[in-house]
Structures are given as C-alpha cells and as structure tokens.
Design a protein around this motif. Structure first.
Motif, PDB file in Angstrom:
ATOM      1  N   SER A 103      14.785 -33.858   4.204  1.00  0.00           N
ATOM      2  CA  SER A 103      14.687 -33.500   3.171  1.00  0.00           C
ATOM      3  C   SER A 103      14.117 -34.025   1.759  1.00  0.00           C
ATOM      4  N   LYS A 104      13.942 -35.264   1.825  1.00  0.00           N
ATOM      5  CA  LYS A 104      13.633 -35.990   0.720  1.00  0.00           C
ATOM      6  C   LYS A 104      11.913 -36.199   0.691  1.00  0.00           C
ATOM      7  N   THR A 105      11.415 -35.990  -0.308  1.00  0.00           N
ATOM      8  CA  THR A 105      10.011 -36.420  -0.749  1.00  0.00           C
ATOM      9  C   THR A 105       9.793 -37.674  -1.396  1.00  0.00           C
ATOM     10  N   TYR A 106       9.135 -38.632  -0.645  1.00  0.00           N
ATOM     11  CA  TYR A 106       8.762 -40.024  -1.074  1.00  0.00           C
ATOM     12  C   TYR A 106       7.460 -40.080  -1.998  1.00  0.00           C
ATOM     13  N   GLU A 107       7.967 -41.172  -2.808  1.00  0.00           N
ATOM     14  CA  GLU A 107       6.421 -41.700  -3.460  1.00  0.00           C
ATOM     15  C   GLU A 107       5.270 -42.093  -2.463  1.00  0.00           C
ATOM     16  N   SER A 108       4.227 -41.937  -2.693  1.00  0.00           N
ATOM     17  CA  SER A 108       2.803 -42.573  -2.047  1.00  0.00           C
ATOM     18  C   SER A 108       2.952 -44.053  -1.957  1.00  0.00           C
ATOM     19  N   ALA A 109       2.165 -44.756  -0.946  1.00  0.00           N
ATOM     20  CA  ALA A 109       1.882 -46.090  -1.043  1.00  0.00           C
ATOM     21  C   ALA A 109       1.232 -46.310  -2.311  1.00  0.00           C
TER      22      ALA A 109
END
Length: 157
Positions: A103-109
């Motif tokens: 359910s979480k959106t993570y920042e990109s590399a």
C-alpha cells in the motif's frame, strides 16, 4: 578567503582493521566475489550506514544500492559489532526495512541514490560510484527521518 576543505576518507576507518577484513571476507564468500570488490562493498556499506545514522531530520529516505545492500545484510549478521558500530560513534542505530509494503509508494532510485551519495559525501566519506548504479531499490533507512513513519528497507533492524 575560502573555507578549508576536508578530504574524503574511506569509511573502513570507522571500524577496526581486523573486523573490516572479516566483514569483507564475509561479503566475498556469501556473494561469490573477489576480495577487492568485497572490500569496496564493505567500505560503502559503512559509508552508507554512517551517513544514515547522521542524517538530519526531514532529509528523506537514504538507501543502499542493491550491490551495497549485500554488505549491509552481511554486517547485520554480526549483531554485536553492528550495534557497537553505532554506539562507539554515539549514533542512533540504523534499522533495515524492506520496501515491500503493497500500500506504500516508494521514491525512485533516481531520487534516493543521489540523496544518499550526497549524504555520504557530506559526512566526509569517499564514494565508489560504480557500486551505486541501479534502477531499482529494495530498502532504505526510513522514509523521512521521523521514527513514527512507516519504515522502508535500508534501515535494517
């Protein structure tokens, strides 16, 4: 007159030489690497952890590249030296949290790695750029430096 500049140092200086060699051998053995590459990974592991432990609140997540994360996982296997690493420098322990919450959106590399490299350089440590090339991340130290936030991956513990 300009301010004096500090020359970056290898992060391996943060631990006893005998333990650095032990950690390097562990990285080499577990991941089937040559000792030179394993030493570079161990050094960058220490640089990442030192930077993550010293980051300012609100900085945002820091994360090891998948290559450097190999060293983080090996270091975590040495629980007492891992805890002592932070305690001996008066730093808070960096926990490791996998980026696996659906359910979480993570920042990109592309966002997190440059931030991490800047934090490492700002902390005074050398960066080995070849070990930080990635298009994906699996973990980080925490989302924005607030202990109550849902944890990502890099901050194992």
């Amino acid at each position: 007159m300009s301010a004096p500049t500090m020359e970056a140092v290898k992060a391996e200086t943060l631990v006893e030489p005998a333990f650095f060699e032990r950690l390097s051998r562990r990285v080499a053995n577990v991941h089937g690497l040559g000792i030179g590459e394993a030493r570079a990974i161990a050094d960058q592991t220490l640089a990442y952890l030192a930077a993550a432990a010293q980051k300012k609140p609100g900085t945002g997540a820091l994360s090891p590249s998948p290559t450097v994360d190999q060293g983080v996982h090996c270091f975590l296997e040495y629980t007492e030296p891992y805890d002592a690493f932070f305690a001996s420098h008066g730093w808070p322990k960096v926990h490791h949290h996998p980026w696996d919450e659906q359910s979480k959106t993570y920042e990109s590399a592309g966002v997190v790695i440059p931030r991490t490299l800047k934090a490492i350089k700002d902390a005074g440590y050398k960066v080995v750029p070849a070990l930080w090339v990635t298009s994906h991340l699996d973990c980080s130290d925490d989302s924005d430096g607030k202990p109550s936030d849902p944890p990502p991956c890099g901050d194992h513990g």
